[in-house]
Design a protein around this motif. Structure first.
Motif, PDB file in Angstrom:
ATOM      1  N   LYS A  52      -0.160   6.160  13.699  1.00  0.00           N
ATOM      2  CA  LYS A  52      -0.137   5.552  12.361  1.00  0.00           C
ATOM      3  C   LYS A  52      -1.506   4.980  11.992  1.00  0.00           C
ATOM      4  O   LYS A  52      -1.906   4.982  10.838  1.00  0.00           O
ATOM      5  CB  LYS A  52       0.906   4.446  12.325  1.00  0.00           C
ATOM      6  N   GLU A  53      -2.190   4.462  13.022  1.00  0.00           N
ATOM      7  CA  GLU A  53      -3.483   3.809  12.753  1.00  0.00           C
ATOM      8  C   GLU A  53      -4.572   4.799  12.357  1.00  0.00           C
ATOM      9  O   GLU A  53      -5.434   4.490  11.539  1.00  0.00           O
ATOM     10  CB  GLU A  53      -3.962   3.063  14.009  1.00  0.00           C
ATOM     11  N   LEU A 108     -11.745  10.269   3.972  1.00  0.00           N
ATOM     12  CA  LEU A 108     -11.771  11.637   4.515  1.00  0.00           C
ATOM     13  C   LEU A 108     -10.449  12.347   4.220  1.00  0.00           C
ATOM     14  O   LEU A 108      -9.476  11.727   3.798  1.00  0.00           O
ATOM     15  CB  LEU A 108     -12.026  11.594   6.029  1.00  0.00           C
ATOM     16  N   GLU A 164       2.353   5.038   0.736  1.00  0.00           N
ATOM     17  CA  GLU A 164       2.347   5.842   1.967  1.00  0.00           C
ATOM     18  C   GLU A 164       1.159   6.800   1.935  1.00  0.00           C
ATOM     19  O   GLU A 164       0.720   7.260   0.883  1.00  0.00           O
ATOM     20  CB  GLU A 164       3.651   6.647   2.063  1.00  0.00           C
ATOM     21  N   ALA A 176       1.486   3.882  18.166  1.00  0.00           N
ATOM     22  CA  ALA A 176       0.801   3.091  17.133  1.00  0.00           C
ATOM     23  C   ALA A 176      -0.445   3.808  16.617  1.00  0.00           C
ATOM     24  O   ALA A 176      -0.772   3.738  15.434  1.00  0.00           O
ATOM     25  CB  ALA A 176       0.434   1.717  17.678  1.00  0.00           C
ATOM     26  N   ALA A 207      -9.181   4.967   4.759  1.00  0.00           N
ATOM     27  CA  ALA A 207     -10.226   3.974   4.455  1.00  0.00           C
ATOM     28  C   ALA A 207     -11.602   4.631   4.394  1.00  0.00           C
ATOM     29  O   ALA A 207     -12.468   4.203   3.624  1.00  0.00           O
ATOM     30  CB  ALA A 207     -10.212   2.869   5.512  1.00  0.00           C
ATOM     31  N   LEU A 208     -11.789   5.669   5.210  1.00  0.00           N
ATOM     32  CA  LEU A 208     -13.088   6.342   5.242  1.00  0.00           C
ATOM     33  C   LEU A 208     -13.233   7.370   4.115  1.00  0.00           C
ATOM     34  O   LEU A 208     -14.303   7.942   3.926  1.00  0.00           O
ATOM     35  CB  LEU A 208     -13.286   7.045   6.594  1.00  0.00           C
ATOM     36  N   MET A 250       0.855  -1.207   0.000  1.00  0.00           N
ATOM     37  CA  MET A 250       0.000   0.000   0.000  1.00  0.00           C
ATOM     38  C   MET A 250       0.885   1.249   0.000  1.00  0.00           C
ATOM     39  O   MET A 250       1.884   1.310   0.723  1.00  0.00           O
ATOM     40  CB  MET A 250      -0.894  -0.028   1.245  1.00  0.00           C
ATOM     41  N   MET A 255      -4.499   5.767   8.786  1.00  0.00           N
ATOM     42  CA  MET A 255      -4.906   4.597   7.997  1.00  0.00           C
ATOM     43  C   MET A 255      -6.440   4.508   7.931  1.00  0.00           C
ATOM     44  O   MET A 255      -7.028   4.261   6.878  1.00  0.00           O
ATOM     45  CB  MET A 255      -4.324   3.360   8.712  1.00  0.00           C
ATOM     46  N   ALA A 256      -7.062   4.780   9.070  1.00  0.00           N
ATOM     47  CA  ALA A 256      -8.528   4.749   9.117  1.00  0.00           C
ATOM     48  C   ALA A 256      -9.128   5.891   8.311  1.00  0.00           C
ATOM     49  O   ALA A 256     -10.127   5.719   7.619  1.00  0.00           O
ATOM     50  CB  ALA A 256      -8.998   4.826  10.570  1.00  0.00           C
TER      51      ALA A 256
END
Lengths: 87, 388
Positions: A58-59, A69, A3, A55, A66-67, A1, A62-63
């Motif tokens: 970074k998470e 936004l 960056e 963490a 996915a959304l 994936m 990532m979310a």
């Protein structure tokens, strides 16, 4: 994936700013609180998440990706990071 | 945004079928009276007829007689009635010892704990690494003072099926009563009381696309049991309170709609999901038995991942699943089931349950596998727990 790209432009329309302070909170609380704020936010609102858990820094982007936004910025100073997201 | 497009938590609860709602409607608006005897008014007699018909239909699929099926508010109440009801009936007469498995769902686990606080002795029979009960240990655990053995038909998290027939026969041979919580296996895995000498069976409607708030307890004729809630004389004097007739009618309709073909379709989706997850994602292990498991259940642990993170990221992609990890379990502790089968905390925290139902489509499998692969890879990349 690839960056995650950071969108540095200012919000296109002035919305509310919703601040979420999760300093000292570990996984998965920062992501849970971010999701809660994003649920409450209206299109155009900016959610500002301030935390310390490595963490989650970074998470959360990532979310956001996915959304679908807009990630306005990820900054860090003295172990405290700030993530700005536009709904 | 935040719309669930693929629901894979059918063990927690299912979407109700519209046909169930249609069957229930008249009992809210037309035949709303309380069930009465033949000496009452007509509206109440019609309500009674509907209740009796629903009871006969549900009892029938278990191979039971109608008078052996008691309606309750759901599985929790059914298991409470089974365990506490038998304890009330036999605690003073026969003994104060019961046997359960350590991986039971909370209604059984906590009813047993409540009895322990009242001075009952509870033996937790050993289970193997797949969750199956050690039958030799079970046999050894039953004493002259044992009044009840309660072992689930299928596990709520890892889907392992118990050898209910073997357990029932051991209990019969030893002269003790046997209760099984069949909430998750009801109609998906055959169970007929004419072939299996089980005395009490917990079932529920909401796991089979029926309404929430209605369930039942099969009570074999002659089983010593007393009601544990005080009130009227409804439900053969075992469960007081005005009967939930719309619920009972809906439950019966839900029962009618389950078919072996549907279960086979669900199992095929589950099989494909497991095959892809286990083959395509490294460091992934199956929880539960590879063969003796619920047809709708897949449960795996992804190493180096916290199940709660995976759940959140899947939610944000439109998938609803469940985890045995701490923060999302209602007990705020890691899964007692994964720990109970000898798994460590890492395995429990990385466990994710996918459960299928009527409204899942074949394409849901590939969609969720692709999402899981992507999220697991990303989380492992940033995880402090370890790397591939």
């Amino acid at each position: 994936m690839p960056e995650i790209e950071v969108d540095v432009r200012e919000p296109e329309c002035a919305g509310r700013e919703i601040r979420v302070d999760v300093c000292g909170k570990n996984c998965p609380i920062p992501l849970v609180e971010t999701r809660k704020a994003l649920r409450e936010a209206k299109p155009g609102d900016v959610v500002v998440v301030i935390g310390t858990h490595e963490a989650s820094k970074k998470e959360i982007p990532m979310a956001v990706q996915a959304l679908g936004l807009k990630l306005l910025g990820v900054e860090e100073e003295g172990g405290v990071w700030t993530i700005r997201i536009q709904r | 945004m935040f719309e669930t497009t693929v629901y894979l938590d059918n063990a927690a609860s299912t979407r109700m079928d519209e046909r169930v709602l249609e069957a229930m409607k008249p009992y809210f608006f037309d035949l709303y009276a309380v069930a009465t005897s033949q000496f009452g008014y007509s509206l109440g007699i019609e309500a009674r007829d509907a209740l009796d018909t629903a009871r006969a239909q549900i009892a029938g699929v278990l191979g039971a007689n109608p008078e052996e099926f008691v309606f309750t508010s759901g599985s929790t109440e059914s298991s409470n009635l089974a365990i506490k009801g038998v304890a009330l009936a036999l605690g003073e007469k026969k003994g104060r010892h019961i046997v359960i498995s350590p991986i039971e769902d909370f209604p059984v686990l906590h009813s047993a704990r409540a009895l322990e606080r009242q001075g009952f002795r509870v033996t937790r029979v050993r289970v193997d690494e797949t969750g199956r009960v050690d039958l030799d240990h079970l046999r050894e655990s039953i004493t002259d003072e044992t009044i009840l053995v309660s072992v689930q038909a299928a596990n709520q998290e890892i889907g392992t099926l118990q050898d209910v027939k073997a357990i029932a026969e051991i209990c019969k041979e030893k002269g003790t009563l046997f209760h099984t919580d069949a909430t998750h296996s009801f109609l998906r895995v055959p169970l007929d009381v004419r072939e299996v000498p089980v005395d009490l069976i917990t079932v529920s409607a909401h796991t089979i696309h029926g309404p929430k708030g209605i369930g039942g307890l099969y009570v074999r004729k002659g089983t010593p049991i007393r009601k544990w809630m005080d009130g009227g004389y409804q439900e053969f004097d075992l469960r007081p309170g005005v009967e939930n007739i719309p619920g009972a009618v809906g439950f019966a309709k839900a029962v009618e709609l389950i078919t072996p073909e549907e279960t086979a379709r669900i199992q095929a989706m589950r099989d494909r999901l497991l095959e892809r997850l286990l083959n395509e994602i490294p460091h992934t292990v199956l929880n539960g038995h590879p063969v003796h498991r619920l047809p709708q259940n897949a449960n795996v642990s992804f190493r180096f991942i916290e199940g709660e993170s995976l759940l959140l990221h899947l939610d944000m992609r439109g998938f609803a699943v469940s985890t045995g990890s701490a923060c999302f379990s209602r007990s705020l502790e890691a899964s007692h089931v994964i720990l109970g089968i000898g798994g460590n905390h890492e395995r429990a925290h990385g466990s994710v349950r996918f459960t299928f139902g009527r409204y899942n489509k074949e394409e849901d499998v590939d969609a969720v596998v692709e999402a899981v692969k992507e999220v697991v890879a990303e989380l492992r990349r940033i995880s402090p727990l370890g790397k591939e």
